[in-house]
Write a protein that holds these residues in place. Structure first.
Motif, PDB file in Angstrom:
ATOM      1  N   THR A 170       2.112  58.484  59.298  1.00 10.42           N
ATOM      2  CA  THR A 170       1.519  59.450  58.146  1.00 10.42           C
ATOM      3  C   THR A 170       0.286  59.051  58.163  1.00 10.42           C
ATOM      4  OG1 THR A 170       3.665  60.652  57.984  1.00 10.42           O
ATOM      5  CG2 THR A 170       2.284  60.306  56.202  1.00 10.42           C
ATOM      6  N   LEU A 171      -0.882  60.090  57.614  1.00 12.16           N
ATOM      7  CA  LEU A 171      -2.659  59.655  56.843  1.00 12.16           C
ATOM      8  C   LEU A 171      -1.919  60.097  55.578  1.00 12.16           C
ATOM      9  CD1 LEU A 171      -4.915  57.940  56.843  1.00 12.16           C
ATOM     10  CD2 LEU A 171      -5.976  61.023  58.042  1.00 12.16           C
ATOM     11  N   ASN A 172      -1.664  59.386  54.621  1.00 14.52           N
ATOM     12  CA  ASN A 172      -1.580  59.575  53.544  1.00 14.52           C
ATOM     13  C   ASN A 172      -2.789  59.679  52.325  1.00 14.52           C
ATOM     14  OD1 ASN A 172       0.929  58.995  53.490  1.00 14.52           O
ATOM     15  ND2 ASN A 172       0.463  56.957  53.126  1.00 14.52           N
ATOM     16  N   GLY A 173      -4.225  59.548  52.963  1.00 11.96           N
ATOM     17  CA  GLY A 173      -5.470  60.361  53.028  1.00 11.96           C
ATOM     18  C   GLY A 173      -6.022  59.114  53.025  1.00 11.96           C
ATOM     19  N   ILE A 174      -7.426  59.198  53.469  1.00 10.38           N
ATOM     20  CA  ILE A 174      -8.599  59.048  53.378  1.00 10.38           C
ATOM     21  C   ILE A 174      -9.661  58.832  52.545  1.00 10.38           C
ATOM     22  CG2 ILE A 174     -10.870  58.462  55.341  1.00 10.38           C
ATOM     23  CD1 ILE A 174      -9.088  60.577  56.827  1.00 10.38           C
ATOM     24  N   SER A 175     -10.219  57.352  52.278  1.00 12.09           N
ATOM     25  CA  SER A 175     -11.018  56.919  51.191  1.00 12.09           C
ATOM     26  C   SER A 175     -12.135  56.636  51.819  1.00 12.09           C
ATOM     27  CB  SER A 175     -10.373  56.022  50.259  1.00 12.09           C
ATOM     28  OG  SER A 175      -9.841  56.957  49.576  1.00 12.09           O
ATOM     29  N   THR A 176     -13.255  56.700  51.397  1.00 12.45           N
ATOM     30  CA  THR A 176     -15.357  55.258  51.428  1.00 12.45           C
ATOM     31  C   THR A 176     -15.093  55.462  50.164  1.00 12.45           C
ATOM     32  OG1 THR A 176     -15.892  57.356  51.187  1.00 12.45           O
ATOM     33  CG2 THR A 176     -14.733  57.388  53.366  1.00 12.45           C
ATOM     34  N   ILE A 177     -15.881  54.544  50.281  1.00 17.83           N
ATOM     35  CA  ILE A 177     -16.879  53.750  50.352  1.00 17.83           C
ATOM     36  C   ILE A 177     -18.108  53.174  50.478  1.00 17.83           C
ATOM     37  CG2 ILE A 177     -15.535  51.192  49.801  1.00 17.83           C
ATOM     38  CD1 ILE A 177     -16.806  50.808  46.666  1.00 17.83           C
TER      39      ILE A 177
END
Length: 282
Positions: A170-177
């Motif tokens: 399961t991909l819970n979320g994607i965040s970028t910086i």
């Protein structure tokens, strides 16, 4: 004309004086460093707030190693052939982390009380100098802090999920910086058998495969992950950091989990490019 020459000379003298003072201010004298006393038969463990990248020990009378990535262990060498006393001053030990450098003045007093012998030293912020190395980008300690922040969040609506053979990704979320992509991924196992992980790999590949010979697949190695992924019985949640990569809408990012057995279970999760475009930012 003479006034102009006098002004120019005065300006140059002031500039040279300022430069000399600036160079002197950046120097670190041995006597100003925090002191660390060593004694034969005793080991000192130095705890670093970040993984240690580099260590320099000035004296050949002192040896050290890194039993853990953020622990430096040093001690005086035991040399039975040495009869002379050690010099009081042993030079410095320099410790470089991801974002700092710290130095300590090593001494070997001829006599020291057993109760005063140091056993452990924690590097304090006031004993460090920051390092500004733009090429490195995010350090591992910074990635860890960001990952911890993601793991504290509850998952309300996963981005993608798949399940096969009782094992799910399961991909819970994607965040970028900046140029970094943080993937918050959970692994579940509803079977009665523990899942022994052989490997977890990331690929960019064609969304639709028409002919096997025309498949274009590029593997992406994670820059960092929060914790090792070797085995899970029911549930495992982890953070993986990838270098930002752009790919067209005709391709997907595939996450492949394989098991350590001849007939091991393999699970694939495909992430669309649109999912990454909708990623959250720190």
């Amino acid at each position: 004309m003479k006034k102009k020459h006098h002004f120019l000379i005065l300006f140059l003298l002031c500039f040279v004086g300022y430069s000399a003072r600036s160079q002197q201010a950046t120097e670190t004298r041995l006597g100003t460093l925090p002191e660390l006393s060593l004694h034969r038969g005793h080991t000192v463990h130095i705890l670093s707030p970040e993984p240690i990248q580099y260590v320099d020990i000035a004296s050949h009378h002192v040896s050290g190693d890194l039993p853990l990535e953020n622990v430096l262990r040093i001690k005086l060498n035991e040399d039975t052939t040495q009869t002379e006393h050690l010099d009081y001053e042993l030079g410095t030990v320099t410790i470089v982390g991801d974002n700092f450098v710290a130095q300590y003045r090593l001494t070997a007093p001829l006599w020291i009380s057993d109760t005063s012998i140091p056993a452990m030293l924690e590097i304090k912020p006031e004993h460090t100098r920051p390092l500004e190395i733009s090429e490195i980008g995010l350090s591992r300690s910074q990635m860890k802090n960001l990952a911890l922040g993601l793991l504290t969040k509850n998952v309300h609506r996963p981005v993608r999920s798949t399940r096969d053979y009782g094992v799910g990704i399961t991909l819970n979320g994607i965040s970028t910086i900046g140029d970094y992509i943080f993937l918050d991924v959970s692994f579940t196992n509803t079977s009665n058998l523990s899942y022994n992980v052989d490997e977890l790999r990331f690929f960019i590949e064609d969304k639709k495969i028409t002919k096997a010979t025309n498949v274009q697949t590029v593997e992406i190695k994670p820059l960092w992950q929060y914790q090792p992924l070797t085995e899970f019985k029911k549930r495992h949640r982890n953070i993986f950091v990838l270098k930002k990569a752009t790919f067209p809408g005709s391709k997907v990012l595939r996450v492949t989990l394989t098991e350590k057995q001849i007939s091991g279970r393999t699970v694939n999760l495909k992430i669309k490019y649109g999912d990454i475009l909708k990623a959250d930012t720190f």
